[in-house]
Design a protein around this motif. Structure first.
Motif, short mmCIF file in Angstrom:
data_model
loop_
_atom_site.label_atom_id
_atom_site.label_comp_id
_atom_site.label_asym_id
_atom_site.label_seq_id
_atom_site.Cartn_x
_atom_site.Cartn_y
_atom_site.Cartn_z
N GLY A 121 24.97 82.19 2.07
CA GLY A 121 25.80 82.06 0.88
C GLY A 121 26.51 80.73 0.72
O GLY A 121 27.04 80.45 -0.36
N CYS A 122 26.56 79.90 1.76
CA CYS A 122 27.29 78.63 1.67
C CYS A 122 26.83 77.83 0.45
O CYS A 122 25.64 77.70 0.20
N HIS A 123 27.81 77.30 -0.30
CA HIS A 123 27.50 76.50 -1.48
C HIS A 123 27.86 75.03 -1.29
O HIS A 123 28.02 74.30 -2.26
N MET A 124 28.05 74.61 0.00
CA MET A 124 28.30 73.19 0.30
C MET A 124 29.56 72.66 -0.37
O MET A 124 29.57 71.53 -0.86
N CYS A 125 30.61 73.46 -0.39
CA CYS A 125 31.83 72.98 -1.04
C CYS A 125 32.65 72.08 -0.12
O CYS A 125 33.63 71.49 -0.54
N GLN A 126 32.29 72.03 1.15
CA GLN A 126 32.90 71.13 2.14
C GLN A 126 34.35 71.48 2.47
O GLN A 126 35.13 70.61 2.82
N GLY A 127 34.67 72.76 2.35
CA GLY A 127 36.04 73.18 2.68
C GLY A 127 36.13 73.95 3.99
O GLY A 127 37.13 74.63 4.24
N CYS A 128 35.11 73.83 4.85
CA CYS A 128 35.06 74.64 6.08
C CYS A 128 36.29 74.43 6.96
O CYS A 128 36.76 75.36 7.62
N HIS A 129 36.80 73.20 6.99
CA HIS A 129 37.93 72.89 7.89
C HIS A 129 39.22 73.61 7.49
O HIS A 129 40.15 73.68 8.29
N SER A 181 39.31 78.84 4.90
CA SER A 181 39.45 79.78 3.77
C SER A 181 38.14 80.00 3.04
O SER A 181 38.14 80.34 1.85
N CYS A 182 37.01 79.80 3.72
CA CYS A 182 35.70 79.90 3.08
C CYS A 182 35.56 81.20 2.29
O CYS A 182 35.62 82.30 2.84
N SER A 183 35.37 81.06 0.98
CA SER A 183 35.25 82.25 0.11
C SER A 183 34.03 83.08 0.45
O SER A 183 33.97 84.26 0.12
S1 SF4 Z 1 33.73 76.48 3.15
FE1 SF4 Z 1 32.03 75.55 4.31
S2 SF4 Z 1 30.69 77.28 4.85
FE2 SF4 Z 1 32.08 78.01 3.21
S3 SF4 Z 1 30.92 77.66 1.30
FE3 SF4 Z 1 32.20 75.85 1.62
S4 SF4 Z 1 30.87 74.42 2.77
FE4 SF4 Z 1 29.93 76.44 2.92
#
Ligand code: SF4
Ligand code: SF4
Length: 503
Positions: free
Chosen positions: A414-422, A425-427
């Motif tokens: 499901g990852c959409h590459m939003c780059q918020g992993c750190h 709070s990954c939706s």
């Molecule tokens: S937070 Fe990371 S793992 Fe989650 S959707 Fe975004 S890039 Fe993908």
């Protein structure tokens, strides 16, 4: 004064004529974008364009648009550089980010094409002919003794030296991703898929949760500088052990999992106190030479009953010499991680500007090990933005035995590459420990999607092999003669040992 000079990166647009006012977007968003007051009201500044709300909106009335703020054009100071200056002027800190390098560096894979058979060498139809993808991970003996099988054939003699290799049904494994950086349900999905596919998943540096014990024959256990979760039992459970020295997204940088992500289960698995930051130092404080590395490799072999031990390093400019030392130190495989590899969290400046492409690292390591006559002593695993079966085939042709996929595996979930992993709070419930988010991944569902992805790429690899007229992936390994370059400079062609198209 405004609190921030930075305008939101995205605009959340809701067509209220279509909106059911059901509130599902509020529930689905992990970033807290929405408030609900008779209808959903978005706060653009919090949106990371993860598209969870868009996917789950029953009215399909949400659109996330790039905020094309008209910053004055400047070829030297791109909008992202200007925003970075503003952000750091506000925070005074290092900018952290997740996932892989997103800078427009040239992709060497995209400038390589594979050869095909025509008249002189016949191609093979993979639908009608058996195509062998099986690969053995580990040290191969210098020579093997064969004995008669009594039926006119031959078989390997007992103790021919192949005993400690790991059989992979396809030349692909899942990259190390630690429990803590990803959720337990992600780890379970990876482990279940690895078992079904006859491949391996990797614990990363977070230890092995007890729920994964049933899958231990398909798990590489990692030993990183922080030694999280490492015990004799942990070493004995793994199918192989991996010493993590470096990571493609952040060469020369240790790991840091913030205390907020260290809940009770993560703390038990990592063997550290709950709520404490998990910091793995940049260097292993017991490895300062190849001799030190050799000592650690053999200590781990001794502790595990002589299981294969690999060493993971980031691709850097002297990677061939480092890999040679690693093989001479007794490693059964060298894991090369290119500079486009993903990560849970890294300083953005390190992720985007340090390291070298995986394509070059594979080619120079394979060539160096061949030149030194030690290529058979270790397998090469290649990672760092393997995006398709074509990348996989090209990596193998450049000299890899096996590829590892991490970002693609998360995308399958499901990852959409939003780059918020750190941020944790990954939706999509992947790089988070928040229970309301982690339950979004059902391990059975995840395992099925991962299995489908790997099977699909394996079928495509068979198609590619058929077009090349070979019926075993072993025959492709290091066959740089089957590659041609389009649009690569002469020096790069020479370094990777690939001729330009037309030659
Ligand atoms: S937070 Fe990371 S793992 Fe989650 S959707 Fe975004 S890039 Fe993908
Ligand atoms: S999920 Fe879609 S339909 Fe439901 S409230 Fe949000 S925008 Fe409206």
């Amino acid at each position: 004064m405004p609190t921030s000079l930075i305008q939101p990166e995205f605009r959340v647009d809701i067509d209220y004529n279509k909106c059911h006012k059901c509130g599902r977007c509020v529930q689905q968003c992990g970033w807290g974008v929405y408030n609900f007051n008779e209808r959903p009201i978005p706060d653009d500044s919090k949106c990371r364009a993860c598209h969870r709300c868009v996917t789950y909106c029953p009215a399909h009335c949400i659109t996330i648009k790039k905020n094309d703020l008209a910053l004055r054009e400047n070829a030297n100071w791109s909008p992202s550089l200007r925003k970075a200056v503003w952000r750091q002027a506000e925070s005074g800190g290092v900018m952290l980010t997740g996932m892989g390098n997103d800078k427009p560096y040239q992709s060497i894979f995209d400038h390589l094409v594979l050869d095909a058979c025509q008249v002189t060498n016949p191609s093979i139809d993979p639908l009608r002919e058996p195509m062998e993808l099986r690969t053995y991970l580990g040290r191969k003996p210098d020579s093997v003794e064969v004995v008669s099988d009594g039926n006119g054939g031959f078989r390997l003699a007992e103790g021919a030296g192949m005993g400690k290799n790991i059989k992979l049904d396809t030349p692909m494994i899942f990259s190390p991703m630690s429990y803590g950086s990803v959720s337990l349900n992600v780890h379970k999905s990876l482990a279940m898929a690895a078992e079904r596919l006859g491949i391996l998943m990797n614990t990363g540096e977070g230890g092995l949760h007890a729920d994964l014990y049933p899958y231990q024959d398909n798990v590489i256990v990692q030993v990183a500088s922080g030694r999280f979760g490492v015990s004799p039992e942990y070493l004995q459970r793994g199918a192989a052990i991996e010493i993590k020295v470096g990571q493609g997204a952040k060469p020369g940088i240790g790991g840091h999992l913030p205390g907020e992500k260290i809940n009770k289960e993560v703390s038990t698995t990592r063997m550290i106190p709950q709520g404490s930051d998990a910091i793995s130092p940049a260097p292993h404080h017991d490895i300062y030479s190849i001799e030190d590395l050799r000592q650690l490799i053999y200590s781990l072999k001794e502790a595990s009953g002589y299981k294969p031990v690999g060493v993971k390093i980031a691709a850097v400019h002297n990677v061939a010499a480092i890999a040679s030392g690693i093989v001479r130190a007794g490693a059964d495989y060298v894991y090369l991680d290119g500079f486009k590899g993903g990560t849970g969290a890294a300083p953005q400046i390190i992720r985007d500007h340090i390291g070298i492409p995986i394509e070059i690292a594979i080619a120079v390591v394979d060539q160096r090990l061949r030149d030194e006559g030690i290529r058979n002593q270790a397998s090469i695993i290649a990672a760092g933005s393997i995006r398709s079966s074509a990348d996989m085939a090209k990596a193998i042709a450049l000299g890899a035995d096996v590829v590892a996929i991490g970002s693609a595996a998360l995308m399958a979930l499901g990852c959409h590459m939003c780059q918020g992993c750190h941020t944790g709070s990954c939706s999509w419930g992947l790089t988070t420990q928040k229970p309301e988010l982690t339950r979004r991944v059902d391990p059975e569902w995840g395992a099925e999607r991962l299995t489908n992805l790997v099977n699909a790429w394996s079928h495509e690899l068979q198609e590619i092999l058929g077009a090349l007229g070979v019926n075993a992936v072993e025959s492709l390994r290091g066959s740089r003669e089957r590659l041609r370059a389009i649009g690569l400079d002469a020096q790069t062609c020479e370094i990777i040992g690939v001729k330009p198209a037309g030659m």
